[in-house]
Design a protein around this motif. Sequence first.
Motif, PDB file in Angstrom:
ATOM      1  N   THR A   7      38.642  35.607  34.117  1.00 27.49           N
ATOM      2  CA  THR A   7      37.611  35.917  33.425  1.00 27.49           C
ATOM      3  C   THR A   7      37.422  36.033  32.081  1.00 27.49           C
ATOM      4  N   SER A   9      34.172  36.439  28.610  1.00 30.93           N
ATOM      5  CA  SER A   9      32.938  36.341  28.230  1.00 30.93           C
ATOM      6  C   SER A   9      32.401  35.205  27.897  1.00 30.93           C
ATOM      7  N   LEU A 112      31.594  37.494  35.919  1.00 34.38           N
ATOM      8  CA  LEU A 112      31.453  39.116  35.936  1.00 34.38           C
ATOM      9  C   LEU A 112      32.531  39.611  36.637  1.00 34.38           C
ATOM     10  N   GLU A 115      32.592  43.513  35.893  1.00 35.64           N
ATOM     11  CA  GLU A 115      30.961  43.875  36.246  1.00 35.64           C
ATOM     12  C   GLU A 115      30.623  44.084  37.649  1.00 35.64           C
ATOM     13  N   ARG A 156      25.061  42.389  29.244  1.00 36.63           N
ATOM     14  CA  ARG A 156      25.312  42.572  30.559  1.00 36.63           C
ATOM     15  C   ARG A 156      26.597  42.309  30.817  1.00 36.63           C
ATOM     16  N   GLN A 157      27.395  42.117  29.673  1.00 37.24           N
ATOM     17  CA  GLN A 157      29.137  41.923  30.051  1.00 37.24           C
ATOM     18  C   GLN A 157      29.592  43.033  29.334  1.00 37.24           C
ATOM     19  N   ASP A 160      34.431  42.308  25.299  1.00 30.82           N
ATOM     20  CA  ASP A 160      35.574  41.547  25.119  1.00 30.82           C
ATOM     21  C   ASP A 160      36.877  42.492  25.222  1.00 30.82           C
ATOM     22  N   LYS A 163      37.648  44.060  28.199  1.00 30.94           N
ATOM     23  CA  LYS A 163      38.417  43.173  29.220  1.00 30.94           C
ATOM     24  C   LYS A 163      39.866  42.796  28.757  1.00 30.94           C
TER      25      LYS A 163
END
Length: 199
Positions: A7, A9, A112, A115, A156-157, A160, A163
Motif C-alpha cells: 500500500t 498514498s 486503501l 482504511e 480520505r487516506q 503517510d 502508514k
Amino acid sequence: MITVGLTGSIGMGKSTTAALFAEQGIPVSDSDRVVHDLYRGEAVPLIAAAFPDVIQAGTIDRNKLSENLAKNPANFKILEGIVHPLVRSRERAFLDGARDSGADIAVLDIPLLFETGAQDRVDVVVVVSCDPQLQKERVLKRPGMTEEKFDLILSRQVPDKEKRARADFVIDTGHGIESARSQVGEIISILRRQSSTGG
C-alpha cells in the motif's frame, strides 16, 4: 505462502513497486485493476441501482461517479458496501490460484489497505513512500488533477507518517527505480529467509 499487503498514498510509486515484485516472479493482484474490471462487469447492475446517474453505455462512468462522490461524500460508504465484497471475492480466488501454482509469496496491491481494515487479511504490510513534495509533484502531473482533487484524495487516506509507522517494511521510491528494485529484492529475500526458518 506469505501474503504481502502492498500500500501507499497516491503518488508514492505503488504501481511501479508492484511491477517490481511481478518482475521478480511474485504473483501480484492489483485492486485498482480488479475494480476497473468490476466497473465493466458484475458491479454495474448493483451500482446502477444505487447511482443511476453514473451509468454510461452499460458501464460505470468513473468521472461521473467521482463527481457524485465529491458532492455526496456519504455515498462512499454505499459504494464501498457494493464493491468491497466483490473485490475480496476476487482476492480470495487470486490467492487460491497463487497457492495452487506453488508460489511462496503473493502480493495484494491495496491502495486503501489500512482504511478498509485489509491489514488483518495479510501476513506482512509493505508501505511505499517518498518525500511529500515529490509526491505532490508526481500527482499534479496527472491528467485532470488539481490541488483540490489531490487534497480530497489525501483527506480520505491514512496519513503517510501513520502508514510508515504501521508497516513491516517501507520502500522509499524517492531515489529512482534501481533503488526501489533493490529494496524489493531485499524484502523478498528477508521473507524467504524467515519462511525457511519458520520465523
